[in-house]
Structure formats: C-alpha cells, structure tokens
Design a protein around this motif. Sequence first.
Motif, PDB file in Angstrom:
ATOM      1  N   CYS A  42       0.801  -1.223   0.000  1.00 33.88           N
ATOM      2  CA  CYS A  42       0.000   0.000   0.000  1.00 33.88           C
ATOM      3  C   CYS A  42       0.837   1.279   0.000  1.00 33.88           C
ATOM      4  O   CYS A  42       0.635   2.178   0.823  1.00 33.88           O
ATOM      5  CB  CYS A  42      -0.959  -0.019   1.184  1.00 33.88           C
ATOM      6  SG  CYS A  42      -2.187  -1.332   1.076  1.00 33.88           S
ATOM      7  N   SER A 165      -5.341   7.748   3.564  1.00 35.99           N
ATOM      8  CA  SER A 165      -6.509   7.221   4.261  1.00 35.99           C
ATOM      9  C   SER A 165      -7.810   7.892   3.809  1.00 35.99           C
ATOM     10  O   SER A 165      -7.869   9.122   3.687  1.00 35.99           O
ATOM     11  CB  SER A 165      -6.362   7.417   5.768  1.00 35.99           C
ATOM     12  OG  SER A 165      -7.541   6.980   6.426  1.00 35.99           O
ATOM     13  N   HIS A 201      -4.833   0.863   3.618  1.00 37.66           N
ATOM     14  CA  HIS A 201      -4.031   2.040   3.279  1.00 37.66           C
ATOM     15  C   HIS A 201      -2.820   2.082   4.192  1.00 37.66           C
ATOM     16  O   HIS A 201      -2.695   1.299   5.152  1.00 37.66           O
ATOM     17  CB  HIS A 201      -4.848   3.333   3.421  1.00 37.66           C
ATOM     18  CG  HIS A 201      -5.101   3.751   4.833  1.00 37.66           C
ATOM     19  ND1 HIS A 201      -4.190   4.488   5.571  1.00 37.66           N
ATOM     20  CD2 HIS A 201      -6.154   3.529   5.670  1.00 37.66           C
ATOM     21  CE1 HIS A 201      -4.677   4.715   6.786  1.00 37.66           C
ATOM     22  NE2 HIS A 201      -5.864   4.132   6.875  1.00 37.66           N
TER      23      HIS A 201
END
Length: 252
Positions: A42, A165, A201
């Motif tokens: 991520c 995020s 994330h």
Amino acid sequence: MVSQGKVRFAAVGDLHCTKESAGTLREFFAHASEAADALLLCGDLTDYGLVDEAKVLAAELATVSVPIIAVLGNHDFEAGRPDDVRKVLHDAGVKVLDGEACEVHGVGIAGVKGFAGGYGRGALGPWGEAVIKQFVNEAIQEALKLESALAKLRTPQRIAMLHYSPIEATVKGEPVEIFPFLGTSRLEEPLIRYPVAAVFHGHAHRGYPEGKTVNGIPVYNVAMPLLRRTFPDRPPFCLIDVPQEEAQTSAA
C-alpha cells in the motif's frame, strides 16, 4: 494455495525501501507469502522514489510465490520518476494499480494512490487561489479514479487499496495539525457508492490500525511502522480473509 472457504490477503505499506535494504526484507516477504494467497503493498514502497531503490525492492520480492498487487505512495513520487519505479516493479511481476482494477482468486481489487485534503467539514474546498483549486482537484481526480476502478469490477467480493486514508479514524494518533495531509474523506465517497469487503491504506505511521467508513466498511491502516509498534509479537503485515464461496461465484 487458496484455502477452502476463504482467500487470505496479506497487506502492508510504507516499506520505505532504500539501497541499503538489500537482504533485509526477503524473510519478511517469505513469511507473508507463506501466510497468504496474495500480497498487497500500500504505497511508499521506496524511500525517495529512486529506480535503484525499486530494483532493491524487486529483488527482495523474489521470495514471494503469490500474486503481488501494489499502489504507489507519495515517497515513490519524490524523485519525479514514478513511471520508472512502476516499470521496475511491473517487470518483477508486481501488478501496480493507478485507478485500475484487477482480480485475484475471484476477488476484485481496485487500487489508487489517493491524496490529501482533510476530512468531513474540515476538508479543503476549491475556493480562492488557483493553487488551492489545483490541490483540491488532485484529490477529486484520485477519488474519481477509485470510483472508476470500483465500477469496473463485477465480482461479488471486492477490496480497495490506497496509500492515503479515506477516513479520519485510522490517522488518529498522528498530530492533529497534519490530519489534512494524511488523506481525505473525498476518497470515502466512492466506497459508499461501491461498497467493498475491506479497505487497506498506509501513510499514517503513528495512526490507528483499524476504523470504519460511514457505511460500516472496515478500513485497515497497514503502515509497517504502525504494525511493528502495535503488534510487536508478529510479522508486520495485516491478514484478512475474504469468503472463498462468493469469490468462486464471481469467477464462474
């Protein structure tokens, strides 16, 4: 090998691989490969976005025997060569998503870097100077890319992976002053229109490991520094199972 009844994903972000990382990540990746059916990376895969760093990471990933899917992070853009970083990883067998979608073991995956801008009523609006409008537009474009990727998927089971995020809950623990630079709720909007089983994330190293969108979707902050600090007794990756029965139906 996919276990009966589930597809298991290992997810981690913020590896910040440097040229000195050679030999330090192979065992970690081997553990992740043994534990899961696919590996999700991520963002912030490199430290300065250098091609040499990407080559080191590609070599470290040689121990992985399961599909690898990735998105880039802001650090991967630092040297101005994200396309070169992406190519090195692609040549090593990594599927790097930037507003695209793919399918692994019957589970759909939508991936995008995302961007900053703040959350809820505190989100920056496109008003005033041109540079502010450009900043907000970048967040809007990333959200649109995520929505487009999600809309392409026809699998009953879907997941989303980002670097920034989409919710405030998983950045809590960071200084409040930098919340607007850790993500934006604009990224949450596509997840409301196209619900997924889970969102992954990174980026917020001192954030919180888990939260939920307004419609109840679990969101996991898988930044490696956070996982190391929060779960010191286990390898720093997050393991999530997706029901295999529905995944098989989607692939039929």
